[in-house]
Design a protein around this motif. Structure first.
Motif, mmCIF file in Angstrom:
data_model
loop_
_atom_site.group_PDB
_atom_site.id
_atom_site.type_symbol
_atom_site.label_atom_id
_atom_site.label_comp_id
_atom_site.label_asym_id
_atom_site.label_seq_id
_atom_site.Cartn_x
_atom_site.Cartn_y
_atom_site.Cartn_z
ATOM 1 N N LYS A 180 0.851 -1.189 0.000
ATOM 2 C CA LYS A 180 0.000 0.000 0.000
ATOM 3 C C LYS A 180 0.889 1.241 0.000
ATOM 4 C CE LYS A 180 -3.908 1.746 2.474
ATOM 5 N NZ LYS A 180 -4.291 1.974 3.838
ATOM 6 N N HIS A 181 0.703 2.121 -0.978
ATOM 7 C CA HIS A 181 1.585 3.293 -1.047
ATOM 8 C C HIS A 181 1.010 4.386 -1.928
ATOM 9 C CE1 HIS A 181 2.468 1.356 -4.905
ATOM 10 N NE2 HIS A 181 2.924 2.532 -5.299
ATOM 11 N N THR A 182 1.605 5.573 -1.815
ATOM 12 C CA THR A 182 1.435 6.613 -2.820
ATOM 13 C C THR A 182 2.825 6.988 -3.296
ATOM 14 O OG1 THR A 182 1.592 8.355 -1.155
ATOM 15 C CG2 THR A 182 -0.628 7.582 -1.690
ATOM 16 N N ALA A 183 2.977 7.363 -4.557
ATOM 17 C CA ALA A 183 4.292 7.752 -5.073
ATOM 18 C C ALA A 183 4.088 8.768 -6.197
ATOM 19 C CB ALA A 183 5.035 6.527 -5.602
ATOM 20 N N ASP A 184 4.666 9.947 -6.034
ATOM 21 C CA ASP A 184 4.461 11.024 -7.012
ATOM 22 C C ASP A 184 5.735 11.796 -7.293
ATOM 23 O OD1 ASP A 184 1.479 10.971 -7.137
ATOM 24 O OD2 ASP A 184 1.771 11.336 -4.985
ATOM 25 N N VAL A 185 5.902 12.189 -8.555
ATOM 26 C CA VAL A 185 6.982 13.112 -8.911
ATOM 27 C C VAL A 185 6.346 14.449 -9.264
ATOM 28 C CG1 VAL A 185 8.840 13.607 -10.540
ATOM 29 C CG2 VAL A 185 8.473 11.273 -9.749
ATOM 30 N N THR A 186 6.882 15.530 -8.687
ATOM 31 C CA THR A 186 6.349 16.865 -8.980
ATOM 32 C C THR A 186 7.505 17.801 -9.343
ATOM 33 O OG1 THR A 186 6.410 17.235 -6.588
ATOM 34 C CG2 THR A 186 4.256 16.794 -7.547
ATOM 35 N N PRO A 187 7.231 18.819 -10.167
ATOM 36 C CA PRO A 187 8.310 19.758 -10.493
ATOM 37 C C PRO A 187 8.611 20.673 -9.308
ATOM 38 C CG PRO A 187 6.279 20.340 -11.664
ATOM 39 C CD PRO A 187 5.981 19.117 -10.871
ATOM 40 N N VAL A 188 9.876 21.072 -9.193
ATOM 41 C CA VAL A 188 10.250 22.044 -8.152
ATOM 42 C C VAL A 188 10.441 23.375 -8.874
ATOM 43 C CG1 VAL A 188 12.004 22.672 -6.449
ATOM 44 C CG2 VAL A 188 11.407 20.266 -6.794
ATOM 45 N N ARG A 189 9.761 24.417 -8.415
ATOM 46 C CA ARG A 189 9.849 25.732 -9.083
ATOM 47 C C ARG A 189 10.434 26.792 -8.162
ATOM 48 N NH1 ARG A 189 6.956 25.120 -13.629
ATOM 49 N NH2 ARG A 189 5.294 23.569 -13.568
ATOM 50 N N ARG A 190 11.212 27.671 -8.739
ATOM 51 C CA ARG A 190 11.687 28.870 -8.034
ATOM 52 C C ARG A 190 11.378 30.043 -8.929
ATOM 53 N NH1 ARG A 190 14.846 26.474 -3.968
ATOM 54 N NH2 ARG A 190 12.908 25.719 -3.140
ATOM 55 N N GLU A 191 10.683 30.997 -8.393
ATOM 56 C CA GLU A 191 10.273 32.193 -9.158
ATOM 57 C C GLU A 191 9.668 31.806 -10.506
ATOM 58 O OE1 GLU A 191 13.998 34.080 -9.023
ATOM 59 O OE2 GLU A 191 13.820 34.529 -6.883
ATOM 60 N N GLY A 192 8.790 30.815 -10.444
ATOM 61 C CA GLY A 192 8.047 30.419 -11.645
ATOM 62 C C GLY A 192 8.814 29.519 -12.605
ATOM 63 N N LYS A 193 10.097 29.313 -12.335
ATOM 64 C CA LYS A 193 10.902 28.496 -13.265
ATOM 65 C C LYS A 193 11.112 27.095 -12.694
ATOM 66 C CE LYS A 193 14.940 29.910 -14.634
ATOM 67 N NZ LYS A 193 16.030 30.886 -14.645
ATOM 68 N N ALA A 194 10.978 26.070 -13.551
ATOM 69 C CA ALA A 194 11.226 24.697 -13.074
ATOM 70 C C ALA A 194 12.729 24.517 -12.870
ATOM 71 C CB ALA A 194 10.697 23.702 -14.089
ATOM 72 N N ILE A 195 13.131 24.140 -11.647
ATOM 73 C CA ILE A 195 14.570 23.966 -11.391
ATOM 74 C C ILE A 195 14.929 22.506 -11.111
ATOM 75 C CG2 ILE A 195 15.001 26.319 -10.558
ATOM 76 C CD1 ILE A 195 14.957 24.990 -7.674
ATOM 77 N N GLY A 196 13.932 21.648 -11.045
ATOM 78 C CA GLY A 196 14.245 20.248 -10.782
ATOM 79 C C GLY A 196 12.991 19.467 -10.459
ATOM 80 N N LYS A 197 13.188 18.287 -9.890
ATOM 81 C CA LYS A 197 12.051 17.418 -9.579
ATOM 82 C C LYS A 197 12.118 16.937 -8.143
ATOM 83 C CE LYS A 197 11.373 15.611 -14.190
ATOM 84 N NZ LYS A 197 11.499 14.436 -15.042
ATOM 85 N N ARG A 198 10.957 16.511 -7.670
ATOM 86 C CA ARG A 198 10.837 16.019 -6.322
ATOM 87 C C ARG A 198 10.023 14.730 -6.344
ATOM 88 N NH1 ARG A 198 8.908 19.057 -1.024
ATOM 89 N NH2 ARG A 198 8.331 17.199 0.104
ATOM 90 N N PHE A 199 10.477 13.741 -5.601
ATOM 91 C CA PHE A 199 9.770 12.456 -5.515
ATOM 92 C C PHE A 199 9.301 12.260 -4.077
ATOM 93 C CE2 PHE A 199 10.370 7.782 -4.535
ATOM 94 C CZ PHE A 199 9.223 7.349 -5.185
ATOM 95 N N ASP A 200 8.035 11.932 -3.915
ATOM 96 C CA ASP A 200 7.509 11.643 -2.581
ATOM 97 C C ASP A 200 6.794 10.308 -2.593
ATOM 98 O OD1 ASP A 200 7.755 14.159 -0.801
ATOM 99 O OD2 ASP A 200 7.069 14.940 -2.737
ATOM 100 N N ALA A 201 7.152 9.445 -1.665
ATOM 101 C CA ALA A 201 6.434 8.177 -1.533
ATOM 102 C C ALA A 201 6.052 7.982 -0.076
ATOM 103 C CB ALA A 201 7.308 7.016 -1.995
ATOM 104 N N GLU A 202 4.843 7.470 0.133
ATOM 105 C CA GLU A 202 4.436 7.090 1.476
ATOM 106 C C GLU A 202 4.051 5.626 1.431
ATOM 107 O OE1 GLU A 202 2.681 10.204 4.172
ATOM 108 O OE2 GLU A 202 1.106 8.652 4.156
ATOM 109 N N ILE A 203 4.657 4.843 2.306
ATOM 110 C CA ILE A 203 4.503 3.390 2.262
ATOM 111 C C ILE A 203 3.856 2.931 3.560
ATOM 112 C CG2 ILE A 203 5.829 1.225 2.202
ATOM 113 C CD1 ILE A 203 7.983 3.083 0.694
ATOM 114 N N SER A 204 2.772 2.168 3.437
ATOM 115 C CA SER A 204 2.093 1.706 4.659
ATOM 116 C C SER A 204 2.327 0.218 4.835
ATOM 117 C CB SER A 204 0.588 1.954 4.556
ATOM 118 O OG SER A 204 0.359 3.304 4.287
#
Ligand SMILES: C[S@@+](CC[C@H](N)C(=O)[O-])C[C@H]1O[C@@H](n2cnc3c(N)ncnc32)[C@H](O)[C@@H]1O
Length: 334
Positions: A180-204
């Motif tokens: 059981k989990h959630t896993a998402d990649v989202t863009p990281v923005r600074r002043e409106g510009k995409a500067i990288g990515k972020r991965f978050d997972a929660e595992i139960s």
């Protein structure tokens, strides 16, 4: 007092080119204060790690089960060995860390040793799962080891490809294992510009929830990426300053590949020190061919950390291959 003999997993010696004996003895000494007279023992041609201890409580059995090379435990009764049942040390299957194979991967047994030894230096009481950051995360061996041991794992990695591979591995693994989990990649923005990515997972799992968060980016920007978040431990295997047939080596201050991680560490250590909680510990493994222990200890002291010295703390140096002699160092934030 009973004497116990710990059988090391057969892979331990292959991993450390035959040098696992002193390393696993030092690990036991630091992480299991209840054990005394820690010494190698040989019985019928098989070698064990022996130690004296009062009858082992459940908590102490768990500490033994979590030793990085623990395969089985026996109580010695003269020449006879009585098997001692050990608890399951991991919250998930350990194939989470053994399946991935890639150049530049930090050996999983050594990673577990580094995590165990670093956490043994943390002086602040836990308030929940330990928050562990690997600011040079690669494809996540430390993060997965943290998860297996019931902690939360956080990472920063400069190689976008390594990050993507880690993300797709976690997603596939969790889905295939029906965890059981959630896993998402989202863009990281600074002043409106995409500067990288972020991965978050929660595992139960049945009894707990575990979290993994990782960013793409330069490790020297780690504090900006994580903001106010502070960690119980920062645990990392520094780039070795030799090509591992990949791009995953030092992304250093010169802008090119550096032969030694010294320049990168000099700039990164003060940033990492600022991300540690008081009473937290930083554990770092590195290639001593590019940087001496004395110089690294001075950099850690300059960053306001107190290096653990002497005895078992200085018995971890070992050969990896002809161009890498690896050691580890641990320092605490007062
Ligand atoms: C020894 S590897 C760590 C491997 C990792 N423990 C694993 O098993 O996957 C060191 C990592 O540091 C990364 N790295 C090097 N310089 C960096 C920098 N300036 N910022 C972020 N990551 C960097 C490399 O891309 C490499 O993945």
């Amino acid at each position: 007092m009973p004497r116990y003999l710990m059988l090391r997993s057969p892979s331990a010696n292959r991993v450390y080119a035959g040098e696992s004996g002193p390393l696993t003895a030092a690990e036991l000494q630091l992480t299991a204060p209840f054990a005394s007279e820690v010494a190698d023992a040989e019985l019928a041609g098989v070698s064990y790690l022996g130690f004296d201890a009062p009858a082992l409580s459940d908590a102490n059995l768990e500490t033994v089960a979590r030793q990085s090379a623990c395969f089985a435990l026996f109580e010695a009764e003269g020449e006879l060995l009585r098997p001692v049942a050990l608890p399951q040390p991991f919250t998930l299957d350990d194939d989470l860390i053994t399946i991935p194979k890639y150049p530049g991967k930090t050996n999983e047994q050594f990673t577990q040793l580094l995590v165990n030894v670093t956490l043994s230096a943390v002086t602040r009481e836990p308030t929940g799962p330990r928050q562990i950051l690997d600011p040079l995360a690669g494809r996540g061996t430390t993060l997965s080891t943290a998860l297996l041991l019931g902690h939360d794992g956080f990472g920063v990695e400069g190689d976008a490809k390594a990050f993507e591979q880690m993300v797709s591995y976690y997603k596939t693994y969790l889905r295939r294992k029906r965890i059981k989990h959630t896993a998402d990649v989202t863009p990281v923005r600074r002043e409106g510009k995409a500067i990288g990515k972020r991965f978050d997972a929660e595992i139960s799992t049945d009894d707990a929830r575990h979290r993994v968060t990782a960013f793409t980016g330069d490790t020297r920007q780690s504090a900006e990426l994580f903001g106010k978040k502070r960690f119980d431990a920062i645990i990392t295997d520094a780039p070795y300053g030799v090509a591992h047939g990949s791009t995953t080596d030092v992304r250093g201050v010169s802008g090119k590949r550096d032969r030694s991680p010294a320049g990168l560490l000099r700039e990164a250590l003060p940033v990492w020190a600022g991300q540690l909680m008081h009473g937290g510990a930083l554990g770092l493994s590195w290639n001593t061919f590019g940087l001496s222990r004395e110089d690294l200890a001075q950099m850690l002291a300059d960053a306001g950390l107190r290096v653990r010295e002497g005895d078992a703390w200085e018995r971890f140096a070992h050969r990896v291959d002809s161009s890498i002699r690896r050691d580890l160092i641990v320092a605490v934030k007062p």
